[in-house]
Design an enzyme around this catalytic site. Structure first.
Site, PDB file in Angstrom:
ATOM      1  N   HIS A  57       0.787  -1.239   0.000  1.00 49.11           N
ATOM      2  CA  HIS A  57       0.000   0.000   0.000  1.00 49.11           C
ATOM      3  C   HIS A  57       0.813   1.281   0.000  1.00 49.11           C
ATOM      4  O   HIS A  57       0.281   2.357  -0.292  1.00 49.11           O
ATOM      5  CB  HIS A  57      -0.990   0.026   1.173  1.00 49.11           C
ATOM      6  CG  HIS A  57      -0.378  -0.266   2.516  1.00 49.11           C
ATOM      7  ND1 HIS A  57       0.609   0.504   3.086  1.00 49.11           N
ATOM      8  CD2 HIS A  57      -0.645  -1.249   3.414  1.00 49.11           C
ATOM      9  CE1 HIS A  57       0.926   0.025   4.271  1.00 49.11           C
ATOM     10  NE2 HIS A  57       0.191  -1.057   4.488  1.00 49.11           N
ATOM     11  N   HIS A 153      -2.286  -0.566  -3.426  1.00 49.31           N
ATOM     12  CA  HIS A 153      -3.585  -0.689  -2.784  1.00 49.31           C
ATOM     13  C   HIS A 153      -3.883   0.583  -1.989  1.00 49.31           C
ATOM     14  O   HIS A 153      -2.987   1.200  -1.422  1.00 49.31           O
ATOM     15  CB  HIS A 153      -3.600  -1.877  -1.823  1.00 49.31           C
ATOM     16  CG  HIS A 153      -3.566  -3.200  -2.518  1.00 49.31           C
ATOM     17  ND1 HIS A 153      -4.306  -4.278  -2.090  1.00 49.31           N
ATOM     18  CD2 HIS A 153      -2.898  -3.632  -3.610  1.00 49.31           C
ATOM     19  CE1 HIS A 153      -4.088  -5.315  -2.879  1.00 49.31           C
ATOM     20  NE2 HIS A 153      -3.222  -4.942  -3.811  1.00 49.31           N
TER      21      HIS A 153
END
Length: 242
Positions: A57, A153
């Site tokens: 992420h 993400h």
């Protein structure tokens, strides 16, 4: 029917090992239509982000240092999701983390199941497409959902993408803009709730209307008559044939 598409990002993969939530993103649907409201917040986990999670992420410890704690945002979050049906890809993962956060702060809210129903789109996809890859990226490819902005993400971006996938997978869809396409001037209140910038309906191509020919209408009528004769009654008429 109110549904909330939800995703989280975390410091690692197992809350039992002390990992925590660092981002929550939610998109609201009512009667399968986007309302234009979402919930989004970053959270200080009070621990380091694991290297493997950072690669997924890209959310760093430095970025999270000045963000609120989960206890600071829990009331706004619970208010947003209360009485909704949560739609989550790999729901046990996200629900497990949310329940752990509630337990750590001895929250009077109990656990998520006390407030929301849950639909797991990963389980749904595995039932519809057994033996195939059913990650969110794989489903985007299968259903031709644009995920070109998903280099890393992100909870809100993934929730928006999952909303498209979910609506297509369950029989219909509606357009929405992805995180990062807006101009940055969206209003957001103290609970992290703001409006998602929607695509202009005028920019969509007009739907093509196909009208049945006289021959097709006649064939349809004859087919219904044959079904009625074979069954002994016509269900669409709401009464038995005399």
């Amino acid at each position: 029917m109110r549904e909330v598409i939800l995703d989280t990002e975390t410091t690692g993969i197992d809350p039992r090992s002390g990992h925590r939530i660092i981002e929550i993103g939610c998109v609201e649907l009512i009667d399968r239509r986007l309302t234009g409201r979402h919930y989004h917040v970053y959270i200080n986990p009070q621990r380091e982000v694991e290297e493997g999670a950072l690669a997924v992420h890209g959310i760093t410890d430095a970025f999270l240092a000045d963000k609120p704690l989960f206890a600071d945002v829990v009331e706004g979050f619970m208010q947003f999701v209360k009485d909704a049906r949560l739609v989550i890809h790999n729901a046990p993962f996200d629900i497990g983390f949310l329940d752990t956060e509630l337990q750590l702060m001895a929250s009077p809210h109990g656990c998520m199941a006390d407030h929301c129903g849950v639909v797991d789109t990963l389980k749904m996809a595995r039932e519809k497409h057994p033996g195939q890859r059913n990650s969110l990226d794989a489903l985007c490819k299968r259903y031709m959902v644009d995920n070109s902005q998903r280099d890393l993400h992100g909870a809100l971006l993934d929730a928006e993408i999952l909303a498209d996938v979910y609506l297509i997978m369950t029989g219909g869809q509606t357009a929405l803009s992805l995180a990062g396409q807006g101009t940055g001037d969206q209003e957001q209140n103290s609970n992290g709730v703001s409006a998602i910038r929607r695509l202009d309906p005028a920019s969509r191509p007009a739907l093509r209307v196909v009208v049945a020919s006289d021959a097709e209408l006649q064939a349809h009528t004859e087919r219904l008559a044959a079904i009625k004769k074979a069954a002994g009654f016509a269900l669409w008429e709401g009464r038995p044939v005399e």
